[in-house]
Design an enzyme around this catalytic site. Structure first.
Site, short mmCIF file in Angstrom:
data_model
loop_
_atom_site.label_atom_id
_atom_site.label_comp_id
_atom_site.label_asym_id
_atom_site.label_seq_id
_atom_site.Cartn_x
_atom_site.Cartn_y
_atom_site.Cartn_z
N LYS A 198 0.84 -1.20 0.00
CA LYS A 198 0.00 0.00 0.00
C LYS A 198 0.87 1.25 0.00
O LYS A 198 0.60 2.21 -0.72
CB LYS A 198 -0.95 -0.02 1.21
CG LYS A 198 -2.09 -1.03 1.04
CD LYS A 198 -2.89 -1.28 2.31
CE LYS A 198 -3.87 -2.44 2.07
NZ LYS A 198 -4.61 -2.85 3.25
N GLN A 221 -4.52 -1.45 9.40
CA GLN A 221 -4.48 -2.78 8.80
C GLN A 221 -5.07 -3.81 9.77
O GLN A 221 -4.70 -3.88 10.94
CB GLN A 221 -3.02 -3.15 8.45
CG GLN A 221 -2.86 -4.46 7.71
CD GLN A 221 -3.50 -4.46 6.31
OE1 GLN A 221 -3.56 -3.43 5.65
NE2 GLN A 221 -3.98 -5.61 5.88
N ASP A 256 -11.18 3.02 4.06
CA ASP A 256 -11.57 1.61 3.97
C ASP A 256 -13.10 1.47 3.88
O ASP A 256 -13.60 0.39 3.56
CB ASP A 256 -11.11 0.85 5.22
CG ASP A 256 -9.81 0.09 5.02
OD1 ASP A 256 -9.60 -0.43 3.91
OD2 ASP A 256 -9.02 0.03 5.98
N1 GUN Z 1 -7.11 -6.71 6.06
C1 GUN Z 1 -7.53 -7.47 5.03
N2 GUN Z 1 -8.17 -6.71 4.11
C2 GUN Z 1 -8.15 -5.44 4.57
C3 GUN Z 1 -8.63 -4.22 4.07
O1 GUN Z 1 -9.24 -4.12 2.99
N3 GUN Z 1 -8.41 -3.12 4.84
C4 GUN Z 1 -7.76 -3.20 6.04
N4 GUN Z 1 -7.61 -2.08 6.73
N5 GUN Z 1 -7.30 -4.33 6.53
C5 GUN Z 1 -7.49 -5.44 5.80
#
Ligand code: GUN
Length: 306
Positions: free
Chosen positions: A76, A120, A143
């Protein structure tokens, strides 16, 4: 292969060509769609940076040392930098308290250079994910996990789109696969994928069924569907015999088997049977990150009245 199985999408956007597996399934190349979308975001972010005098910013918070999370977080951050989005990294140790995380979020909520905040998941077990999500400024919740943003999605007046489900919709859109009136089956009911996926398909006028671990006769639900989004987190739950030959199969699974990453669907055998399929890796995964960048740009525009 019968000719009525083959999908021949017309008017594909610039940069996308129809490619097929040896078995005749259209390959829905999410990696390519993501590359095109990331470039769109990069150009717009560059232009708006000149207009506003600062770049869009995304804060990425990791708590603990989960190896898969470390890979996602690094991907990311790299994707941000390549898209003219400034990334701000925060890494708390495994034994950080809920208060440590909430204090950090409050301080980033009040940092004007940060437009988006991503924590995350999963978090260490002693930290409530819901309390952490609730603490994020809804205007920075790229998100789309905050209850206010989920409610907005429900009411179809959302600012942000949930990244993975929106990535799926974007792949379908770019490959000109009609959703309206189609029978869509979502396998999985997680808050991150299954539930918001069903909402987006419904908003696009599909007739939506959600299947899960307690569904009786998953196989016939699957055979009856035109579009199947598999987000079960379990490889092999459905196989080639479970799909009809006109099915469009979207595999959201990311499973580590030894050193390999595989989806929930066995690509090779299913691709010999169905009309279109996303590969893993290179399908939905890259689109999730591209959508995150787009949401960050959306937040930046909102914060600057653009
Ligand atoms: N963990 C697995 N998928 C995601 C996601 O789309 N966003 C976040 N913040 N954590 C994750």
């Amino acid at each position: 292969m019968s000719t009525d199985r083959k999908l021949n999408p017309v008017n594909l956007p610039a940069g996308i060509e129809a490619e097929y597996t040896p078995g005749g399934a259209l390959i829905l190349d999410g990696k390519l769609c993501a590359k095109l979308l990331r470039e769109e975001v990069r150009l717009e972010a560059q232009h708006l940076t000149d207009v506003v005098g600062r770049s869009p910013g995304l804060a990425v918070i990791q708590v603990g040392e989960d190896p898969a999370s470390s890979i996602y977080v690094n991907n990311k951050k790299r994707a941000c930098e390549a898209a003219n989005i400034r990334s701000f990294s925060y890494h708390l140790s495994e034994d950080a308290t809920l208060k440590d995380v909430l204090d950090l979020i409050e301080s980033i909520n009040n940092t004007p250079e940060v437009d988006g905040i991503l924590v995350q998941l999963p978090l260490p077990k002693h930290i409530s994910e819901q309390l952490v999500i609730n603490a994020i400024d809804p205007g920075k919740d790229v998100d789309c996990f905050h209850p206010l943003n989920v409610a907005a999605l429900f009411g179809r007046n959302q600012k942000f789109l949930p990244c993975t489900p929106a990535g799926v919709m974007e792949i379908l859109r770019r490959y000109r696969i009609d959703v309206a009136g189609k029978k869509a089956l979502v396998i999985g009911r997680s808050n991150i994928v299954g539930k918001p996926m069903a909402l987006l398909l419904l908003a696009a006028n599909a007739t939506v069924t959600v299947a899960h671990s307690k569904t009786v006769d998953l196989s016939s639900a699957c055979r009856n569907a035109d579009i199947v989004v598999v987000a079960a987190g379990q490889p092999g739950l459905v196989g080639a015999d479970d799909f009809n030959e006109r099915a469009v199969v979207i595999d959201v699974g990311i499973n580590r088997v030894g050193r390999k990453v595989v989806g929930d669907v066995d690509f090779k055998s299913v691709a010999d049977k169905v009309a279109a399929i996303t590969p893993v890796p290179g399908g939905v995964g890259p689109m999730t990150i591209a959508m995150l960048l787009r949401n960050t740009l959306t937040a930046f525009k909102e914060h600057n009245d653009l």
